[in-house]
Structure formats: C-alpha cells, structure tokens
Design a protein around this motif. Sequence first.
Motif, PDB file in Angstrom:
ATOM      1  N   LEU A  20       0.853  -1.186   0.000  1.00 12.72           N
ATOM      2  CA  LEU A  20       0.000   0.000   0.000  1.00 12.72           C
ATOM      3  C   LEU A  20       0.895   1.244   0.000  1.00 12.72           C
ATOM      4  CD1 LEU A  20      -2.535  -1.034   2.800  1.00 12.72           C
ATOM      5  CD2 LEU A  20      -2.870  -1.201   0.323  1.00 12.72           C
ATOM      6  N   PRO A  21       0.685   2.176  -0.921  1.00 16.07           N
ATOM      7  CA  PRO A  21       1.517   3.388  -0.935  1.00 16.07           C
ATOM      8  C   PRO A  21       1.261   4.207   0.326  1.00 16.07           C
ATOM      9  CG  PRO A  21      -0.391   3.662  -2.355  1.00 16.07           C
ATOM     10  CD  PRO A  21      -0.403   2.219  -1.921  1.00 16.07           C
ATOM     11  N   CYS A  22       2.329   4.716   0.954  1.00 14.65           N
ATOM     12  CA  CYS A  22       2.080   5.432   2.209  1.00 14.65           C
ATOM     13  C   CYS A  22       3.122   6.509   2.471  1.00 14.65           C
ATOM     14  CB  CYS A  22       2.020   4.462   3.386  1.00 14.65           C
ATOM     15  SG  CYS A  22       3.579   3.673   3.796  1.00 14.65           S
ATOM     16  N   TYR A  23       2.661   7.526   3.166  1.00 12.11           N
ATOM     17  CA  TYR A  23       3.509   8.561   3.740  1.00 12.11           C
ATOM     18  C   TYR A  23       3.473   8.409   5.260  1.00 12.11           C
ATOM     19  CZ  TYR A  23       3.670  11.117  -0.714  1.00 12.11           C
ATOM     20  OH  TYR A  23       3.883  11.487  -2.019  1.00 12.11           O
ATOM     21  N   VAL A  24       4.506   8.898   5.947  1.00 12.48           N
ATOM     22  CA  VAL A  24       4.534   8.869   7.407  1.00 12.48           C
ATOM     23  C   VAL A  24       4.951  10.253   7.900  1.00 12.48           C
ATOM     24  CG1 VAL A  24       6.904   7.958   7.436  1.00 12.48           C
ATOM     25  CG2 VAL A  24       5.472   7.756   9.460  1.00 12.48           C
ATOM     26  N   ASP A  25       4.255  10.715   8.958  1.00 18.85           N
ATOM     27  CA  ASP A  25       4.462  12.071   9.449  1.00 18.85           C
ATOM     28  C   ASP A  25       4.349  12.077  10.971  1.00 18.85           C
ATOM     29  OD1 ASP A  25       4.799  14.802   9.569  1.00 18.85           O
ATOM     30  OD2 ASP A  25       3.116  15.289   8.254  1.00 18.85           O
ATOM     31  N   GLY A  26       5.031  13.017  11.598  1.00 22.44           N
ATOM     32  CA  GLY A  26       4.899  13.191  13.045  1.00 22.44           C
ATOM     33  C   GLY A  26       6.029  12.557  13.837  1.00 22.44           C
ATOM     34  N   MET A  27       5.850  12.521  15.171  1.00 23.03           N
ATOM     35  CA  MET A  27       6.881  12.007  16.064  1.00 23.03           C
ATOM     36  C   MET A  27       7.270  10.570  15.752  1.00 23.03           C
ATOM     37  SD  MET A  27       6.898  11.316  20.172  1.00 23.03           S
ATOM     38  CE  MET A  27       6.313  12.918  20.673  1.00 23.03           C
ATOM     39  N   GLY A  28       6.345   9.811  15.179  1.00 19.04           N
ATOM     40  CA  GLY A  28       6.638   8.417  14.854  1.00 19.04           C
ATOM     41  C   GLY A  28       7.842   8.254  13.948  1.00 19.04           C
ATOM     42  N   THR A  29       8.175   9.285  13.159  1.00 17.84           N
ATOM     43  CA  THR A  29       9.344   9.188  12.286  1.00 17.84           C
ATOM     44  C   THR A  29      10.625   9.131  13.108  1.00 17.84           C
ATOM     45  OG1 THR A  29       9.501  11.600  12.032  1.00 17.84           O
ATOM     46  CG2 THR A  29       8.152  10.408  10.441  1.00 17.84           C
ATOM     47  N   HIS A  30      10.691   9.887  14.207  1.00 15.96           N
ATOM     48  CA  HIS A  30      11.864   9.846  15.089  1.00 15.96           C
ATOM     49  C   HIS A  30      11.916   8.523  15.846  1.00 15.96           C
ATOM     50  CE1 HIS A  30      15.065  11.021  17.718  1.00 15.96           C
ATOM     51  NE2 HIS A  30      14.297  10.942  18.786  1.00 15.96           N
ATOM     52  N   VAL A  31      10.751   8.012  16.222  1.00 15.27           N
ATOM     53  CA  VAL A  31      10.709   6.740  16.949  1.00 15.27           C
ATOM     54  C   VAL A  31      11.225   5.604  16.056  1.00 15.27           C
ATOM     55  CG1 VAL A  31       9.181   5.066  18.080  1.00 15.27           C
ATOM     56  CG2 VAL A  31       8.869   7.519  18.471  1.00 15.27           C
ATOM     57  N   ILE A  32      10.967   5.684  14.761  1.00  7.96           N
ATOM     58  CA  ILE A  32      11.517   4.685  13.838  1.00  7.96           C
ATOM     59  C   ILE A  32      13.034   4.621  13.981  1.00  7.96           C
ATOM     60  CG2 ILE A  32      11.952   4.190  11.396  1.00  7.96           C
ATOM     61  CD1 ILE A  32       9.122   5.307  10.836  1.00  7.96           C
ATOM     62  N   ASP A  33      13.681   5.780  14.051  1.00  6.23           N
ATOM     63  CA  ASP A  33      15.136   5.812  14.206  1.00  6.23           C
ATOM     64  C   ASP A  33      15.559   5.114  15.494  1.00  6.23           C
ATOM     65  OD1 ASP A  33      15.353   7.281  11.863  1.00  6.23           O
ATOM     66  OD2 ASP A  33      15.373   9.215  12.898  1.00  6.23           O
ATOM     67  N   ILE A  34      14.810   5.332  16.569  1.00  8.92           N
ATOM     68  CA  ILE A  34      15.133   4.687  17.847  1.00  8.92           C
ATOM     69  C   ILE A  34      15.065   3.176  17.713  1.00  8.92           C
ATOM     70  CG2 ILE A  34      14.326   4.340  20.221  1.00  8.92           C
ATOM     71  CD1 ILE A  34      13.467   7.276  20.230  1.00  8.92           C
ATOM     72  N   PHE A  35      13.998   2.686  17.100  1.00 10.68           N
ATOM     73  CA  PHE A  35      13.839   1.241  16.966  1.00 10.68           C
ATOM     74  C   PHE A  35      14.920   0.650  16.062  1.00 10.68           C
ATOM     75  CE2 PHE A  35       8.972   1.391  17.906  1.00 10.68           C
ATOM     76  CZ  PHE A  35       9.260   1.662  19.231  1.00 10.68           C
ATOM     77  N   GLN A  36      15.281   1.371  15.004  1.00  8.38           N
ATOM     78  CA  GLN A  36      16.325   0.856  14.123  1.00  8.38           C
ATOM     79  C   GLN A  36      17.699   0.892  14.792  1.00  8.38           C
ATOM     80  OE1 GLN A  36      15.463   2.997  10.251  1.00  8.38           O
ATOM     81  NE2 GLN A  36      15.273   0.869   9.579  1.00  8.38           N
ATOM     82  N   ASP A  37      17.873   1.772  15.757  1.00  3.59           N
ATOM     83  CA  ASP A  37      19.126   1.817  16.518  1.00  3.59           C
ATOM     84  C   ASP A  37      19.229   0.667  17.514  1.00  3.59           C
ATOM     85  OD1 ASP A  37      20.006   4.080  15.220  1.00  3.59           O
ATOM     86  OD2 ASP A  37      19.349   5.473  16.775  1.00  3.59           O
ATOM     87  N   HIS A  38      18.100  -0.014  17.794  1.00  2.00           N
ATOM     88  CA  HIS A  38      18.080  -1.106  18.770  1.00  2.00           C
ATOM     89  C   HIS A  38      17.407  -2.341  18.151  1.00  2.00           C
ATOM     90  CE1 HIS A  38      18.277   2.643  21.204  1.00  2.00           C
ATOM     91  NE2 HIS A  38      19.170   1.940  21.882  1.00  2.00           N
ATOM     92  N   PRO A  39      18.007  -2.916  17.113  1.00  7.20           N
ATOM     93  CA  PRO A  39      17.362  -4.005  16.376  1.00  7.20           C
ATOM     94  C   PRO A  39      17.107  -5.251  17.207  1.00  7.20           C
ATOM     95  CG  PRO A  39      19.667  -3.775  15.727  1.00  7.20           C
ATOM     96  CD  PRO A  39      19.333  -2.571  16.556  1.00  7.20           C
ATOM     97  N   ALA A  40      17.871  -5.449  18.281  1.00  7.05           N
ATOM     98  CA  ALA A  40      17.679  -6.648  19.111  1.00  7.05           C
ATOM     99  C   ALA A  40      16.334  -6.634  19.814  1.00  7.05           C
ATOM    100  CB  ALA A  40      18.806  -6.771  20.139  1.00  7.05           C
ATOM    101  N   PHE A  41      15.697  -5.466  19.921  1.00  7.63           N
ATOM    102  CA  PHE A  41      14.426  -5.347  20.627  1.00  7.63           C
ATOM    103  C   PHE A  41      13.227  -5.325  19.675  1.00  7.63           C
ATOM    104  CE2 PHE A  41      17.601  -3.862  23.570  1.00  7.63           C
ATOM    105  CZ  PHE A  41      17.177  -4.358  24.792  1.00  7.63           C
ATOM    106  N   VAL A  42      13.494  -5.551  18.393  1.00  8.55           N
ATOM    107  CA  VAL A  42      12.448  -5.589  17.371  1.00  8.55           C
ATOM    108  C   VAL A  42      12.302  -7.024  16.886  1.00  8.55           C
ATOM    109  CG1 VAL A  42      11.807  -4.791  15.060  1.00  8.55           C
ATOM    110  CG2 VAL A  42      12.863  -3.208  16.687  1.00  8.55           C
ATOM    111  N   ARG A  43      11.074  -7.433  16.607  1.00  8.50           N
ATOM    112  CA  ARG A  43      10.839  -8.816  16.191  1.00  8.50           C
ATOM    113  C   ARG A  43      11.561  -9.160  14.891  1.00  8.50           C
ATOM    114  NH1 ARG A  43       4.951 -11.292  14.382  1.00  8.50           N
ATOM    115  NH2 ARG A  43       5.638 -13.454  14.051  1.00  8.50           N
ATOM    116  N   ASN A  44      11.524  -8.261  13.918  1.00  9.34           N
ATOM    117  CA  ASN A  44      12.141  -8.518  12.624  1.00  9.34           C
ATOM    118  C   ASN A  44      12.692  -7.195  12.097  1.00  9.34           C
ATOM    119  OD1 ASN A  44      12.755  -9.006   9.893  1.00  9.34           O
ATOM    120  ND2 ASN A  44      11.161 -10.577   9.722  1.00  9.34           N
ATOM    121  N   ALA A  45      13.971  -6.950  12.373  1.00  8.70           N
ATOM    122  CA  ALA A  45      14.581  -5.679  11.994  1.00  8.70           C
ATOM    123  C   ALA A  45      14.610  -5.503  10.478  1.00  8.70           C
ATOM    124  CB  ALA A  45      15.988  -5.586  12.570  1.00  8.70           C
ATOM    125  N   ASP A  46      14.771  -6.610   9.736  1.00 12.39           N
ATOM    126  CA  ASP A  46      14.780  -6.502   8.272  1.00 12.39           C
ATOM    127  C   ASP A  46      13.413  -6.059   7.746  1.00 12.39           C
ATOM    128  OD1 ASP A  46      17.414  -7.274   8.164  1.00 12.39           O
ATOM    129  OD2 ASP A  46      16.969  -9.384   7.790  1.00 12.39           O
TER     130      ASP A  46
END
Length: 412
Positions: free
Chosen positions: A235-261
């Motif tokens: 599905l084509p999508c845009y993302v806006d707001g604080m969630g964009t910064h939170v994405i960076d946090i989660f990508q900085d801590h891949p061990a705490f994400v179910r599937n970093a890829d």
Amino acid sequence: MELRFLGGAGEVGRSAILVNESLLLDYGMQPATQPQFPVGSIEPEAIVVSHGHLDHVGTIPALLSGDRRPPIHWTPPTRALALTLARDTLKLHGGTYGCPFTETEIARVTQVSQTHGYRESFEAAGHEVTFFDAGHIPGSAHVLIDDGETRLLYTGDFHTDDQRIVAGSTARPDADVLLCESTYSDVEHEARSVVEERFVESVRTTLWEGGTVVVPAFAIGRTQEMLMICEAYDLPCYVDGMGTHVIDIFQDHPAFVRNADALGRAVSHARFVDGRDGQRERIADKNTVIVTTSGMLSGGPAMTYVPAIRDRPVNKIAMTGYQVDGTPGRDLIETGSAEIDGRVMPVAAQVEQYDFSAHADRDGLLSLLEQYRDAEVLINHGDRCSVFAAELADDGFDATAPENGDRIEVDG
C-alpha cells in the motif's frame, strides 16, 4: 514487602508504585487538558521503568530536581523513548500547565541512566531486579523484584500475541506476588490477521475509488506497525509526526524488534514528510495512505490532514487505537464531528476504527494469570480493576484491586 500506590490503581494513566519506600516502579502522567501526575511526595533511592509510554515515563525527569539523583534503570529503547517524550512534553506544554520539569532535569536523566537487557539481573535500592520481554512495544518489560523475602512480578503493559513490531510475551518467572495490568479485561481482540485483512481491503477500496486514507496512529509502536502492514500489502504510504523519530530509535536497537529486516523494508517503502512549504496540504490531495500522529486527533500533523480531507465522502479516516473519552478521536467516532484546533468540524469522509491494540485482551490476561494461581494477585492499570479482581476471586485467585494512596503489605 510494602507497596505504595501513587498512580495507575483503578485507572489507566500516571502509573507509579513505590516498593519498600525505596524502589520506584514507573512514574507516568495522564495526559489531558489538565494532566494528572502521581500522588504524594517521594524521594526514591532508585527508579525502574517498565516501558516508554507517556503514562509510565512521563513524569520521570521531575524526580531529578534539586539535589536528588536516583539512578534510573530501563532497557535501551525505553531510555531513548523517555527522553523523546520528555522533550516533546516540555516543547508542547512547558509554559501552559506547569510542566513539572525543565530542560535541566531532562539533561540529568542521561547522567543517571543505567540500561539493561532482558534476563540480566541487576541491583537497585537493595533489590535484585530482572527484566523480561513483555511483548508490548520494543523495550517493554515485565519487572521481577526480589527483596530477599518476596518476589514481585510487575507485568507493566504486555501482549501475549505477536505483532509485526514485537513478538508476544512468553516469560513467566516464579513470583510470590503478581501486580497485573487489566486494560482490556472485558475485551476479546479479533485475530490480528483478520483485523489486518479488513483494514487492507478497506484501504484498497478507497484508493481504487480515488480517495485518500488518513491513519491516525500513536507515535510509539503503532506508527511502525502500520508502516509494516502497508509494506507487506504494498500500500503506498507517507509517514508524518513524532513516529518518524521513533523509527530511528527502533532501528538503533534491532535486538528489541521482532524482525529488523521487515522494519527496514517498511521504512524504505514509506515516504517521509517534513511538513515544509505546504507539503502536507499537497499530500492530502494524493491517492495514498498517510500514517500520522496524533492517534487520538489531539495534536500533531493530523490537525492538518483531517481538515484537508474531511469534505469528500470518498476519503477515509482509519482510527487504529483506543480513543479516550473526551478526545477528538472519540468524538469523531461517536458523533461524526471533531474539535480540531478549536473548531468543531463535521466530517463527511468515512470514519472507521480498527483494533490494533498492543495490550493483552481478556484471554491473554487469563493465560498469564493462570500461571500464578498460587500467588497473591493485585490488579491495576484499568477502568474496571475492582470488577476484574472480584471475577478472579470468584475463580479461586487471591486477587484484590488497590486504590491510589493505598499501602499494602505482601509476603513471600
């Protein structure tokens, strides 16, 4: 072991429990027009935080005023999320309702922070503490506390089913006392696969008809979950707001994400919005999905997107989370109108609600509780704590629901 309830008992919001007058579990706020903070004056020797949502970490910096410097223990993602939320709270409300901390206290958080992984025991205020994966959001933890006589398991917020961003909670450490959340104690969630398929079918229909879909989503956990769904179904999508910064946090801590890829693919699939030069107004005219904060329409870029698409019945607003009573999101679902930036707006666009909850439902709660039939059970973090505790007691559990301000002695 003595437990003192400062918030979150018989309510959702401002969670705070003091253990043996020395170890503090969480210290959140209840966001509203007049925010509520934990009750009582305390000076803990150490703080342990279950996860990075505002109702569990929102007031943490206030504990570092004056000469107080208690260490704060949490997982790495929780630390990063807490700092993000604190800076956002100060930015939005520092001069309006008497925010209980300043930039100085936020800076001190980094000085006293101590991070820990799951199943790595550590000492805090004379207690042995261990984190276990709670399956709520990345970094969320069940907290096991041992004072040498009693073992307390504080569930924090948890989910027993898998989400795309995190796997469900499976840890069930031995404990004498269980302090359990009860947010959805009277709800049965639909299977996540069924909810996803209904959401995707609805979005595809709107896009096929030439409409725009605005997806209000909580910044922490839900935004990333929705982006992963959009990528999985192309599905084509845009993302806006604080969630964009939170994405960076989660990508900085891949061990705490179910599937970093999978998260990485979702990030590559989405288009990011910076909000400059009328960008949001132009995107609102596109035949696309827009995932944006705030999840309850109480602020954030949603304040631009919803007014921009509200007049066309072909457009759609897909709510993805629980809407607290009195919020614009709740009003929109119940009345078809919402107060946006001080103006009540009727909405002709279609409005739908989907249950993408990151909390265990009644079956999930009972599946965890079943492992603690021999423990003393305390129910908190819910709108019907006393009712749920009574239901458990009728089923043979030693279950009660404390109230804010209560001091309770529990034994091993």
